[in-house]
Design a protein around this motif. Structure first.
Motif, PDB file in Angstrom:
ATOM      1  N   TYR A 124       0.847  -1.193   0.000  1.00 23.28           N
ATOM      2  CA  TYR A 124       0.000   0.000   0.000  1.00 23.28           C
ATOM      3  C   TYR A 124       0.880   1.239   0.000  1.00 23.28           C
ATOM      4  O   TYR A 124       1.864   1.324   0.739  1.00 23.28           O
ATOM      5  CB  TYR A 124      -0.881   0.051   1.254  1.00 23.28           C
ATOM      6  N   SER A 125       0.507   2.232  -0.817  1.00 25.60           N
ATOM      7  CA  SER A 125       1.202   3.518  -0.727  1.00 25.60           C
ATOM      8  C   SER A 125       0.634   4.279   0.469  1.00 25.60           C
ATOM      9  O   SER A 125      -0.443   3.945   0.995  1.00 25.60           O
ATOM     10  CB  SER A 125       0.983   4.340  -2.006  1.00 25.60           C
ATOM     11  N   GLY A 126       1.338   5.320   0.879  1.00 30.06           N
ATOM     12  CA  GLY A 126       0.864   6.109   2.017  1.00 30.06           C
ATOM     13  C   GLY A 126      -0.480   6.756   1.748  1.00 30.06           C
ATOM     14  O   GLY A 126      -1.345   6.807   2.623  1.00 30.06           O
ATOM     15  N   GLU A 127      -0.678   7.247   0.526  1.00 30.02           N
ATOM     16  CA  GLU A 127      -1.950   7.904   0.197  1.00 30.02           C
ATOM     17  C   GLU A 127      -3.103   6.901   0.200  1.00 30.02           C
ATOM     18  O   GLU A 127      -4.218   7.219   0.618  1.00 30.02           O
ATOM     19  CB  GLU A 127      -1.850   8.609  -1.155  1.00 30.02           C
ATOM     20  N   GLU A 128      -2.854   5.701  -0.288  1.00 31.42           N
ATOM     21  CA  GLU A 128      -3.906   4.667  -0.266  1.00 31.42           C
ATOM     22  C   GLU A 128      -4.294   4.331   1.163  1.00 31.42           C
ATOM     23  O   GLU A 128      -5.479   4.212   1.497  1.00 31.42           O
ATOM     24  CB  GLU A 128      -3.412   3.401  -0.994  1.00 31.42           C
ATOM     25  N   LEU A 129      -3.294   4.164   2.026  1.00 33.27           N
ATOM     26  CA  LEU A 129      -3.568   3.874   3.437  1.00 33.27           C
ATOM     27  C   LEU A 129      -4.321   5.026   4.098  1.00 33.27           C
ATOM     28  O   LEU A 129      -5.241   4.811   4.894  1.00 33.27           O
ATOM     29  CB  LEU A 129      -2.258   3.623   4.187  1.00 33.27           C
ATOM     30  N   LEU A 130      -3.919   6.254   3.783  1.00 36.68           N
ATOM     31  CA  LEU A 130      -4.563   7.432   4.361  1.00 36.68           C
ATOM     32  C   LEU A 130      -6.054   7.450   4.042  1.00 36.68           C
ATOM     33  O   LEU A 130      -6.880   7.718   4.922  1.00 36.68           O
ATOM     34  CB  LEU A 130      -3.887   8.699   3.842  1.00 36.68           C
ATOM     35  N   GLU A 131      -6.405   7.158   2.780  1.00 34.95           N
ATOM     36  CA  GLU A 131      -7.816   7.138   2.393  1.00 34.95           C
ATOM     37  C   GLU A 131      -8.596   6.064   3.148  1.00 34.95           C
ATOM     38  O   GLU A 131      -9.711   6.296   3.627  1.00 34.95           O
ATOM     39  CB  GLU A 131      -7.935   6.901   0.884  1.00 34.95           C
ATOM     40  N   ILE A 132      -8.007   4.879   3.275  1.00 34.25           N
ATOM     41  CA  ILE A 132      -8.682   3.776   3.974  1.00 34.25           C
ATOM     42  C   ILE A 132      -8.846   4.099   5.460  1.00 34.25           C
ATOM     43  O   ILE A 132      -9.923   3.890   6.043  1.00 34.25           O
ATOM     44  CB  ILE A 132      -7.884   2.470   3.806  1.00 34.25           C
ATOM     45  N   ILE A 133      -7.790   4.624   6.067  1.00 34.52           N
ATOM     46  CA  ILE A 133      -7.845   4.952   7.505  1.00 34.52           C
ATOM     47  C   ILE A 133      -8.880   6.042   7.765  1.00 34.52           C
ATOM     48  O   ILE A 133      -9.666   5.966   8.728  1.00 34.52           O
ATOM     49  CB  ILE A 133      -6.444   5.394   8.002  1.00 34.52           C
ATOM     50  N   SER A 134      -8.902   7.077   6.917  1.00 36.71           N
ATOM     51  CA  SER A 134      -9.861   8.171   7.098  1.00 36.71           C
ATOM     52  C   SER A 134     -11.295   7.672   7.010  1.00 36.71           C
ATOM     53  O   SER A 134     -12.188   8.177   7.705  1.00 36.71           O
ATOM     54  CB  SER A 134      -9.620   9.261   6.052  1.00 36.71           C
ATOM     55  N   GLU A 135     -11.511   6.659   6.176  1.00 38.76           N
ATOM     56  CA  GLU A 135     -12.865   6.126   5.990  1.00 38.76           C
ATOM     57  C   GLU A 135     -13.247   5.146   7.097  1.00 38.76           C
ATOM     58  O   GLU A 135     -14.339   5.235   7.664  1.00 38.76           O
ATOM     59  CB  GLU A 135     -12.962   5.425   4.633  1.00 38.76           C
ATOM     60  N   ARG A 136     -12.344   4.232   7.436  1.00 35.10           N
ATOM     61  CA  ARG A 136     -12.674   3.182   8.402  1.00 35.10           C
ATOM     62  C   ARG A 136     -12.413   3.584   9.852  1.00 35.10           C
ATOM     63  O   ARG A 136     -13.109   3.128  10.761  1.00 35.10           O
ATOM     64  CB  ARG A 136     -11.866   1.913   8.083  1.00 35.10           C
ATOM     65  N   TYR A 137     -11.393   4.394  10.056  1.00 29.61           N
ATOM     66  CA  TYR A 137     -11.003   4.763  11.417  1.00 29.61           C
ATOM     67  C   TYR A 137     -10.885   6.287  11.540  1.00 29.61           C
ATOM     68  O   TYR A 137      -9.795   6.830  11.690  1.00 29.61           O
ATOM     69  CB  TYR A 137      -9.662   4.112  11.784  1.00 29.61           C
ATOM     70  N   PRO A 138     -12.005   6.982  11.442  1.00 28.32           N
ATOM     71  CA  PRO A 138     -11.960   8.457  11.446  1.00 28.32           C
ATOM     72  C   PRO A 138     -11.420   9.057  12.744  1.00 28.32           C
ATOM     73  O   PRO A 138     -11.002  10.218  12.753  1.00 28.32           O
ATOM     74  CB  PRO A 138     -13.425   8.850  11.229  1.00 28.32           C
ATOM     75  N   ASP A 139     -11.426   8.292  13.836  1.00 24.24           N
ATOM     76  CA  ASP A 139     -10.925   8.820  15.112  1.00 24.24           C
ATOM     77  C   ASP A 139      -9.405   8.771  15.210  1.00 24.24           C
ATOM     78  O   ASP A 139      -8.813   9.384  16.102  1.00 24.24           O
ATOM     79  CB  ASP A 139     -11.525   8.034  16.292  1.00 24.24           C
ATOM     80  N   ILE A 140      -8.758   8.008  14.320  1.00 26.61           N
ATOM     81  CA  ILE A 140      -7.298   7.913  14.354  1.00 26.61           C
ATOM     82  C   ILE A 140      -6.702   9.089  13.575  1.00 26.61           C
ATOM     83  O   ILE A 140      -7.087   9.371  12.448  1.00 26.61           O
ATOM     84  CB  ILE A 140      -6.808   6.579  13.745  1.00 26.61           C
ATOM     85  N   MET A 141      -5.749   9.782  14.202  1.00 27.23           N
ATOM     86  CA  MET A 141      -5.091  10.919  13.554  1.00 27.23           C
ATOM     87  C   MET A 141      -3.894  10.421  12.741  1.00 27.23           C
ATOM     88  O   MET A 141      -3.192   9.490  13.167  1.00 27.23           O
ATOM     89  CB  MET A 141      -4.643  11.942  14.593  1.00 27.23           C
ATOM     90  N   VAL A 142      -3.664  11.048  11.577  1.00 27.28           N
ATOM     91  CA  VAL A 142      -2.559  10.651  10.694  1.00 27.28           C
ATOM     92  C   VAL A 142      -1.686  11.860  10.390  1.00 27.28           C
ATOM     93  O   VAL A 142      -2.184  12.912   9.986  1.00 27.28           O
ATOM     94  CB  VAL A 142      -3.076  10.041   9.380  1.00 27.28           C
ATOM     95  N   ILE A 143      -0.384  11.695  10.605  1.00 24.89           N
ATOM     96  CA  ILE A 143       0.601  12.699  10.197  1.00 24.89           C
ATOM     97  C   ILE A 143       1.461  12.084   9.097  1.00 24.89           C
ATOM     98  O   ILE A 143       1.966  10.968   9.243  1.00 24.89           O
ATOM     99  CB  ILE A 143       1.502  13.107  11.387  1.00 24.89           C
ATOM    100  N   ILE A 144       1.593  12.776   8.004  1.00 17.70           N
ATOM    101  CA  ILE A 144       2.437  12.309   6.902  1.00 17.70           C
ATOM    102  C   ILE A 144       3.868  12.795   7.128  1.00 17.70           C
ATOM    103  O   ILE A 144       4.103  13.987   7.353  1.00 17.70           O
ATOM    104  CB  ILE A 144       1.917  12.826   5.546  1.00 17.70           C
ATOM    105  N   ILE A 145       4.820  11.869   7.078  1.00 18.04           N
ATOM    106  CA  ILE A 145       6.251  12.230   7.111  1.00 18.04           C
ATOM    107  C   ILE A 145       6.882  11.614   5.869  1.00 18.04           C
ATOM    108  O   ILE A 145       7.144  10.415   5.818  1.00 18.04           O
ATOM    109  CB  ILE A 145       6.931  11.723   8.392  1.00 18.04           C
TER     110      ILE A 145
END
Length: 470
Positions: free
Chosen positions: A68-89
């Motif tokens: 998975y690329s970071g952007e793909e994971l970000l989209e899935i996490i935002s949809e399935r786990y909206p309470d989890i915060m994501v910082i891109i490095i």
């Protein structure tokens, strides 16, 4: 004995990157900043199964990875786990990519070449934000619930008050936060007991250390809190850790915070803002992994307006505020406290617990208790120390309450106006009726006690009550 480590924050911070060297470097950087609850993942395909465990609250995510690329994971996490915060490095310094990630739900975007201090501050901001969300969520759930999750944490606080019960639910909600707590209330209401309960609820494995800051000058405050190195000043023959170090992984209770001088306020503010401090004689900062609980009986907002307390420090301290109501606002607690103090006093003095005369409770409930619970405790211990017969004498209680009433009468420059609520003055007959009714109400319909309040004999009061009924 090795002190058990308290993980911070309460939720897990997950580092996702396919470069082992970068993961190790970032982990060490965050650990130096006091972030110890860290997990690492080199395979992006294993991230989603890890999230299913429900322990992760923040993810530091690389963009360019196999699987998975970071952007793909970000989209899935935002949809399935909206309470989890994501910082891109990311290794890419591209504005379009950063904007795209923020739109997809990332809370921040850093480049790996950024200064580590800059990245760390962003992570700490995200942790603080997520903790506040967890506190708000917990408060909502507890308001809907009619019971405490950890009633044992409040065993030392004797109460049956609904206002205190609501306070307990609030304390359960904010206990998980690493942010400061300001405990306010009049002298003698039990602020230190509340601080103990908050520490217990936080499940921090470190110690709870207490310090009364009243009377400490700037040097004493710095040395006591931050410690010193050998040779830092005359007489510093050895290195001594401060209370911040002793309370590592635990809580530091700063009592009488309203008496802290302005120079010391600056030093405490820096500790709260930066999460680090300098021991005296050292030019290397140390990370503070300690939760600050402060307490005061003073009106800090008034002191801020007068310029005697820093506004920025006040707002830092009262992120969570626990205000304890005075005893006069929870008189239902008086019988419970009286019974507890009688038992404690009798046990300490090797005496049998005395019987309480029924009229004593009525007297106590009609007393304002300016010294609150501490004053009641003092009254009880004094009475038990001179107690000899089966029934507890009321004499010492009455003397204490009378002395306090005289003291407040002398101190009062503006005595209350009893007829201010009346547009037209009531007649003497009407005043008499009102006095009798109020005395009977305060005496719980005990004519003997009511007659004492009115300064007339019991038969005279009985006669007047009969006339009112007729």
């Amino acid at each position: 004995m090795i002190q058990p480590v308290t993980l911070h924050p309460s939720f897990q911070v997950l580092l996702v990157d396919d470069e082992p060297a970068w993961l190790r470097s970032l982990s060490l950087t965050l650990e130096r900043a006091g972030i110890s609850n860290i997990a690492s993942c080199q395979d992006s395909r294993k991230v989603l199964p890890l999230l299913e465990k429900g322990q992760v609250g923040l993810i530091l995510l690389d963009l360019t990875m196999p699987g998975y690329s970071g952007e793909e994971l970000l989209e899935i996490i935002s949809e399935r786990y909206p309470d989890i915060m994501v910082i891109i490095i990311s290794g890419m310094n591209e504005l379009d990519t950063a904007v795209r990630c923020i739109k997809k739900g990332a809370v921040d975007y850093f480049v790996k070449t950024d200064m580590q201090e800059h990245i760390t501050k962003g992570v700490l901001r995200a942790i603080s934000s997520h903790e506040m969300k967890l506190v708000a969520k917990g408060m909502g759930q507890r308001l809907l619930s009619n019971k405490l999750e950890h009633p044992e944490a409040f065993d030392e606080i004797i109460t049956c008050s609904n206002s205190m019960f609501s306070l307990f639910k609030y304390m359960e909600s904010v206990a998980i936060s690493s942010q400061p707590v300001l405990v306010t209330g009049e002298s003698g209401v039990g602020k230190e007991l509340v601080a103990r309960a908050i520490h217990t609820l936080s499940e921090r494995r470190g110690k709870r250390i207490s310090l009364n800051v009243a009377g400490l000058d700037t040097t004493s405050f710095s040395d006591t809190l931050f410690g010193h190195h050998r040779g830092a000043f005359t007489g510093a023959h050895s290195t001594r850790p401060g209370l911040i170090e002793q309370a590592r992984g635990g809580s530091l209770f700063l009592d009488e915070i309203g008496d802290l001088d302005l120079q010391s306020q600056v030093k405490l503010l820096r500790l709260l803002q930066e999460g680090e401090y300098f021991p005296l004689g050292s030019d290397r900062p140390k990370n503070a992994q300690t939760r600050i609980i402060a307490a005061t009986h003073q009106d800090l907002q008034k002191k801020v307006q007068e310029g005697r307390f820093r506004k920025d420090l006040y707002y830092r301290l009262c992120i969570h505020n626990v205000h304890i109501p005075p005893l006069r606002e929870r008189k239902g607690d008086i019988p419970l406290l009286l019974d507890k103090f009688l038992q404690n006093a009798a046990t300490e003095m090797g005496k049998k617990k005395p019987t309480v005369p029924p009229e004593l409770l009525t007297h106590l409930k009609n007393y304002s208790f300016p010294g609150n619970i501490r004053e009641l405790q003092g009254m009880v211990y004094d009475a038990v120390s001179t107690h000899k017969s089966h029934v507890l004498s009321m004499q010492s209680f009455l003397q204490a309450m009378h002395a306090d009433a005289e003291l407040h009468t002398e101190d009062s420059t503006e005595p209350p106006e009893p007829f201010a609520q009346f547009e037209d003055l009531p007649s003497i007959a009407e005043c008499t009726v009102m006095l009798i009714k109020e005395a009977m109400k305060r005496a719980d319909d005990n004519q003997t006690l009511a007659s004492r309040m009115l300064g007339i004999s019991q038969p005279a009061l009985s006669k007047r009550l009969k006339q009112l009924k007729d």
